[in-house]
Enzyme design. Structure first.
Site, PDB file in Angstrom:
ATOM      1  N   PHE A  24       0.847  -1.197   0.000  1.00  0.00           N
ATOM      2  CA  PHE A  24       0.000   0.000   0.000  1.00  0.00           C
ATOM      3  C   PHE A  24       0.881   1.245   0.000  1.00  0.00           C
ATOM      4  O   PHE A  24       1.719   1.423   0.890  1.00  0.00           O
ATOM      5  CB  PHE A  24      -0.912   0.001   1.236  1.00  0.00           C
ATOM      6  CG  PHE A  24      -1.816   1.205   1.303  1.00  0.00           C
ATOM      7  CD1 PHE A  24      -2.930   1.303   0.490  1.00  0.00           C
ATOM      8  CD2 PHE A  24      -1.546   2.256   2.177  1.00  0.00           C
ATOM      9  CE1 PHE A  24      -3.764   2.422   0.531  1.00  0.00           C
ATOM     10  CE2 PHE A  24      -2.374   3.380   2.241  1.00  0.00           C
ATOM     11  CZ  PHE A  24      -3.490   3.452   1.403  1.00  0.00           C
ATOM     12  N   GLY A  25       0.673   2.117  -0.994  1.00  0.00           N
ATOM     13  CA  GLY A  25       1.412   3.372  -1.084  1.00  0.00           C
ATOM     14  C   GLY A  25       0.504   4.553  -0.777  1.00  0.00           C
ATOM     15  O   GLY A  25      -0.624   4.619  -1.282  1.00  0.00           O
ATOM     16  N   TYR A  26       0.999   5.461   0.052  1.00  0.00           N
ATOM     17  CA  TYR A  26       0.197   6.638   0.424  1.00  0.00           C
ATOM     18  C   TYR A  26       0.953   7.945   0.178  1.00  0.00           C
ATOM     19  O   TYR A  26       0.405   9.033   0.388  1.00  0.00           O
ATOM     20  CB  TYR A  26      -0.214   6.560   1.904  1.00  0.00           C
ATOM     21  CG  TYR A  26       0.986   6.460   2.828  1.00  0.00           C
ATOM     22  CD1 TYR A  26       1.508   5.224   3.191  1.00  0.00           C
ATOM     23  CD2 TYR A  26       1.634   7.594   3.298  1.00  0.00           C
ATOM     24  CE1 TYR A  26       2.622   5.122   4.006  1.00  0.00           C
ATOM     25  CE2 TYR A  26       2.752   7.514   4.110  1.00  0.00           C
ATOM     26  CZ  TYR A  26       3.228   6.270   4.459  1.00  0.00           C
ATOM     27  OH  TYR A  26       4.349   6.176   5.258  1.00  0.00           O
ATOM     28  N   GLY A  27       2.209   7.833  -0.225  1.00  0.00           N
ATOM     29  CA  GLY A  27       3.032   9.032  -0.443  1.00  0.00           C
ATOM     30  C   GLY A  27       3.603   8.991  -1.853  1.00  0.00           C
ATOM     31  O   GLY A  27       2.856   8.880  -2.836  1.00  0.00           O
ATOM     32  N   SER A  28       4.932   9.028  -1.938  1.00  0.00           N
ATOM     33  CA  SER A  28       5.551   9.046  -3.269  1.00  0.00           C
ATOM     34  C   SER A  28       5.236   7.776  -4.057  1.00  0.00           C
ATOM     35  O   SER A  28       5.284   7.783  -5.290  1.00  0.00           O
ATOM     36  CB  SER A  28       7.060   9.230  -3.151  1.00  0.00           C
ATOM     37  OG  SER A  28       7.624   8.177  -2.411  1.00  0.00           O
ATOM     38  N   GLU A  99      13.657   3.632   1.229  1.00  0.00           N
ATOM     39  CA  GLU A  99      12.886   4.209   2.337  1.00  0.00           C
ATOM     40  C   GLU A  99      13.534   3.919   3.689  1.00  0.00           C
ATOM     41  O   GLU A  99      12.852   3.691   4.681  1.00  0.00           O
ATOM     42  CB  GLU A  99      11.443   3.669   2.304  1.00  0.00           C
ATOM     43  CG  GLU A  99      10.754   3.833   0.973  1.00  0.00           C
ATOM     44  CD  GLU A  99      10.788   5.264   0.427  1.00  0.00           C
ATOM     45  OE1 GLU A  99      11.071   6.191   1.203  1.00  0.00           O
ATOM     46  OE2 GLU A  99      10.554   5.436  -0.768  1.00  0.00           O
TER      47      GLU A  99
HETATM   48  C1  BEZ Z   1       4.437   5.531   0.314  1.00  0.00           C
HETATM   49  O1  BEZ Z   1       3.621   4.748   0.793  1.00  0.00           O
HETATM   50  O2  BEZ Z   1       4.187   6.156  -0.706  1.00  0.00           O
HETATM   51  C2  BEZ Z   1       5.727   5.705   0.980  1.00  0.00           C
HETATM   52  C3  BEZ Z   1       5.872   5.299   2.263  1.00  0.00           C
HETATM   53  C4  BEZ Z   1       7.079   5.474   2.871  1.00  0.00           C
HETATM   54  C5  BEZ Z   1       8.109   6.066   2.226  1.00  0.00           C
HETATM   55  C6  BEZ Z   1       7.938   6.478   0.926  1.00  0.00           C
HETATM   56  C7  BEZ Z   1       6.751   6.285   0.298  1.00  0.00           C
END
Ligand code: BEZ
Length: 190
Positions: A24-28, A99
């Protein structure tokens, strides 16, 4: 401050032996999926909010002048929208390195937006309040000013924020925290 979580993450073997797993991605990871994946689906998780409370000393800032990037903070009843990727387990190794500044792999239940009542267990990278790079809460104006001023090896911190805001907008996701920050930076000179 740098804290290398690569080795901790390699010991997190929940999905070893599996042919594939959900990330699951929530950022980049929403807008920068520079890793091989078999499938991607919009998804959300319960009980977490996205916050620009994690310091970035290695990507969007420097050890002397850290930027701010997204992490997840617990909030009962909240929903955090993002993107789920079906990946091979070996894809995690390079992500652990990318990360490594405080993020640990955690197991989370993710819910797919494109199918009712469809959910799966997956992995999320989470930088908790006890990691050395955690900056925590601050007034939105102060967070926006820090992001506007920060640059690192991966580029301008403002681009990270504005790319995330644009990706969430494309997904039709409302995120007051991200959009309030993006509004403060949008149109501002670099
Ligand atoms: C992400 O979920 O997009 C993410 C999480 C931690 C570090 C970088 C990206």
């Amino acid at each position: 401050m740098t804290l290398d979580t690569t080795h901790d993450n390699r010991r997190r073997t929940h999905f070893s032996g599996h042919d594939a797993l959900w990330l699951f991605g929530y950022g980049s990871l929403i807008w920068k999926a520079d890793f091989p994946y078999r499938e991607r689906r919009p998804a959300h998780i319960h009980g977490w909010v996205r916050r620009f409370w994690q310091g970035s000393h290695d990507h969007r800032g420097t050890p002397e002048a850290p930027g701010r990037v997204a992490t997840l903070v617990r909030q009962p009843g909240a929903i955090c929208h993002g993107m789920a990727y079906r990946i091979a387990p070996e894809v995690l190794a390079p992500l652990d390195v990318r990360e490594k500044n405080g993020y640990l792999r955690e197991i989370v239940r993710l819910h797919f937006d494109d199918a009712e009542n469809a959910s799966a267990e997956g992995v999320v990278y989470l930088a908790g309040p006890d990691n050395a790079a955690f900056l925590g809460e601050a007034p939105l104006d102060a967070i926006a000013a820090q992001i506007a001023a920060s640059h690192g090896p991966s580029g301008a911190n403002r681009d990270y924020l504005l790319n995330l805001a644009a990706a969430l907008n494309d997904l039709g996701v409302e995120d007051d925290h991200v959009f309030a920050l993006a509004n403060r930076l949008d149109g501002e000179a670099c």
